[in-house]
Motif scaffolding. Structure first.
Motif, mmCIF file in Angstrom:
data_model
loop_
_atom_site.group_PDB
_atom_site.id
_atom_site.type_symbol
_atom_site.label_atom_id
_atom_site.label_comp_id
_atom_site.label_asym_id
_atom_site.label_seq_id
_atom_site.Cartn_x
_atom_site.Cartn_y
_atom_site.Cartn_z
ATOM 1 N N THR A 7 0.830 -1.205 0.000
ATOM 2 C CA THR A 7 0.000 0.000 0.000
ATOM 3 C C THR A 7 0.864 1.253 0.000
ATOM 4 O O THR A 7 0.585 2.223 -0.713
ATOM 5 N N SER A 8 1.908 1.239 0.793
ATOM 6 C CA SER A 8 2.812 2.398 0.860
ATOM 7 C C SER A 8 3.473 2.643 -0.492
ATOM 8 O O SER A 8 3.579 3.787 -0.942
ATOM 9 N N LYS A 9 3.908 1.561 -1.154
ATOM 10 C CA LYS A 9 4.559 1.716 -2.465
ATOM 11 C C LYS A 9 3.559 2.193 -3.520
ATOM 12 O O LYS A 9 3.906 2.996 -4.384
ATOM 13 N N GLU A 11 0.924 4.076 -2.918
ATOM 14 C CA GLU A 11 0.677 5.493 -2.643
ATOM 15 C C GLU A 11 1.802 6.352 -3.200
ATOM 16 O O GLU A 11 1.562 7.404 -3.801
ATOM 17 N N LYS A 12 3.030 5.907 -3.004
ATOM 18 C CA LYS A 12 4.173 6.659 -3.535
ATOM 19 C C LYS A 12 4.140 6.710 -5.059
ATOM 20 O O LYS A 12 4.435 7.751 -5.653
ATOM 21 N N LEU A 13 3.759 5.586 -5.692
ATOM 22 C CA LEU A 13 3.647 5.556 -7.146
ATOM 23 C C LEU A 13 2.549 6.501 -7.619
ATOM 24 O O LEU A 13 2.724 7.233 -8.593
ATOM 25 N N ILE A 15 1.406 9.186 -6.066
ATOM 26 C CA ILE A 15 1.862 10.569 -5.876
ATOM 27 C C ILE A 15 2.850 10.955 -6.964
ATOM 28 O O ILE A 15 2.808 12.080 -7.490
ATOM 29 N N MET A 16 3.730 10.032 -7.348
ATOM 30 C CA MET A 16 4.698 10.328 -8.406
ATOM 31 C C MET A 16 3.984 10.561 -9.740
ATOM 32 O O MET A 16 4.318 11.487 -10.475
ATOM 33 N N THR A 19 2.227 13.928 -9.610
ATOM 34 C CA THR A 19 3.216 14.999 -9.726
ATOM 35 C C THR A 19 3.671 15.157 -11.169
ATOM 36 O O THR A 19 3.782 16.275 -11.686
#
Length: 82
Positions: A7-9, A11-13, A15-16, A19
């Motif tokens: 889930t954390s990865k 979310e980071k993907l 957001i990237m 962006t």
């Protein structure tokens, strides 16, 4: 793989990707067109001799006196004290 790590990865993907999308949208403006700098400014000055009531200082003085009298009467209470 742990679901919290996944889930954390994700979310980071996400957001990237967002962006990147917003940066592409920001730079996607038409940069090849030169800005139009021909600005014509015309001003006309009109003078008016009519005076508004609130620009006259006499009204302000009279209004302040009336306000002071109203405040004094309200503070006094308007009744007899025994």
């Amino acid at each position: 793989m742990n679901t919290q790590v996944l889930t954390s990865k994700l979310e980071k993907l996400g957001i990237m990707i967002l962006t990147f999308f917003f940066s592409v949208m920001a730079f996607a403006q038409d940069a090849t067109k030169s800005p139009d700098l021909n600005v014509d400014v015309t001003t006309t000055k009109t003078t008016s001799t009519t005076e508004e009531w609130f620009t006259n200082p006499l009204y302000w003085v009279i209004g302040a006196l009336v306000l002071i009298i109203i405040i004094a009467l309200a503070a006094r209470g308007g009744g007899k004290r025994d």
